[in-house]
Write a protein that holds these residues in place. Structure first.
Motif, PDB file in Angstrom:
ATOM      1  N   ASP A  45     -49.282 -50.397  59.197  1.00  0.00           N
ATOM      2  CA  ASP A  45     -49.154 -49.030  59.153  1.00  0.00           C
ATOM      3  C   ASP A  45     -48.608 -48.221  60.088  1.00  0.00           C
ATOM      4  O   ASP A  45     -46.728 -47.853  60.293  1.00  0.00           O
ATOM      5  N   SER A  46     -48.797 -48.560  61.826  1.00  0.00           N
ATOM      6  CA  SER A  46     -47.666 -47.346  62.764  1.00  0.00           C
ATOM      7  C   SER A  46     -46.256 -48.917  62.842  1.00  0.00           C
ATOM      8  O   SER A  46     -45.171 -48.419  62.767  1.00  0.00           O
TER       9      SER A  46
ATOM     10  N   LEU B 209     -44.445 -47.571  59.924  1.00  0.00           N
ATOM     11  CA  LEU B 209     -43.760 -46.114  59.706  1.00  0.00           C
ATOM     12  C   LEU B 209     -42.619 -46.045  61.335  1.00  0.00           C
ATOM     13  O   LEU B 209     -41.671 -45.420  60.687  1.00  0.00           O
TER      14      LEU B 209
ATOM     15  N   HIS C  36     -43.192 -38.743  57.661  1.00  0.00           N
ATOM     16  CA  HIS C  36     -43.349 -40.286  58.758  1.00  0.00           C
ATOM     17  C   HIS C  36     -43.859 -39.615  59.631  1.00  0.00           C
ATOM     18  O   HIS C  36     -45.065 -41.199  59.605  1.00  0.00           O
TER      19      HIS C  36
ATOM     20  N   LEU D 162     -48.151 -41.130  60.936  1.00  0.00           N
ATOM     21  CA  LEU D 162     -48.081 -41.466  61.948  1.00  0.00           C
ATOM     22  C   LEU D 162     -49.001 -41.032  63.304  1.00  0.00           C
ATOM     23  O   LEU D 162     -49.882 -41.951  63.991  1.00  0.00           O
TER      24      LEU D 162
ATOM     25  N   SER E 206     -52.545 -41.783  61.317  1.00  0.00           N
ATOM     26  CA  SER E 206     -52.615 -42.561  61.949  1.00  0.00           C
ATOM     27  C   SER E 206     -53.462 -42.764  63.141  1.00  0.00           C
ATOM     28  O   SER E 206     -54.274 -43.659  62.908  1.00  0.00           O
ATOM     29  N   SER E 207     -52.129 -42.942  63.580  1.00  0.00           N
ATOM     30  CA  SER E 207     -52.675 -42.856  65.473  1.00  0.00           C
ATOM     31  C   SER E 207     -54.277 -42.148  65.680  1.00  0.00           C
ATOM     32  O   SER E 207     -55.008 -42.149  66.459  1.00  0.00           O
TER      33      SER E 207
ATOM     34  N   CYS F 155     -46.222 -37.710  68.821  1.00  0.00           N
ATOM     35  CA  CYS F 155     -46.152 -37.256  67.316  1.00  0.00           C
ATOM     36  C   CYS F 155     -46.153 -36.227  66.693  1.00  0.00           C
ATOM     37  O   CYS F 155     -45.006 -35.348  67.214  1.00  0.00           O
TER      38      CYS F 155
ATOM     39  N   TYR G 178     -47.118 -46.349  71.059  1.00  0.00           N
ATOM     40  CA  TYR G 178     -47.685 -47.617  70.517  1.00  0.00           C
ATOM     41  C   TYR G 178     -47.604 -49.132  70.789  1.00  0.00           C
ATOM     42  O   TYR G 178     -49.003 -49.517  70.933  1.00  0.00           O
TER      43      TYR G 178
END
Length: 172
Positions: free
Chosen positions: A52-53, A56, A77, A81, A84-85, A97, A123
């Motif tokens: 995903d990262s 994105l 977006h 992220l 997700s993180s 983010c 990341y």
């Protein structure tokens, strides 16, 4: 390497990742959800985070490269992220983010570009740190299905040596 030494290495490295702010308590919560009935749970979640990262970050790069920047699209977006993180406990990525979203609200294109570079860096750092705990799994079916050849290296070595995985929630 004997079990006690492997377990100490695992705990020390994990503590370092928490102490340096790469991971937070959510990562410990993920590990608590992994058991004999779902032995690849953390692997699956982390693999999805990586996939995903990458997508994105690519989408963000393209969106910020446009002449007319669509800040709502970028914010969407970044929001994904961030979620997700957060789900894997990647604390430093999540924190960037948050700042990134604020810059989207301000429609600050230069600031967004700087944040994009920073979030990419964070990341890659957390990915490298997590991959330091990972290595290729012997179960080729799982590797093929997940398109990811990693498992927590120290965890596998501890289990192979007849030991139990130390719980990380003691220092989160």
């Amino acid at each position: 390497m004997e079990v006690d030494q492997l377990q100490r290495s695992f705990v020390e490295y994990s503590r370092l990742l928490f102490h340096e702010g790469f991971l937070d308590g959510q990562f410990s919560q993920l590990q608590l959800l992994q058991d004999e009935s779902n032995p690849d749970f953390v692997l699956e979640v982390v693999s999805l985070f990586f996939e995903d990262s990458e997508r994105l970050l690519n989408d963000l790069t393209i969106a910020l490269d446009q002449q007319n920047v669509e800040f709502k699209k970028i914010d969407a977006h970044v929001h994904q992220l961030k979620g997700s993180s957060s789900s894997i406990g990647a604390q430093r990525v999540k924190n960037v983010c948050i700042a990134f979203r604020n810059l989207c609200d301000e429609q600050n294109a230069e600031g967004c570009l700087r944040c994009l570079q920073q979030v990419k860096q964070e990341y890659l750092l957390v990915k490298t740190k997590l991959e330091a705990l990972l290595r290729e799994r012997h179960d080729k079916r799982v590797v093929h299905d997940l398109n990811c050849g990693f498992i927590f290296q120290l965890e596998q070595q501890i289990v192979a040596a007849g030991g139990a995985i130390p719980m990380l929630n003691e220092f989160c």
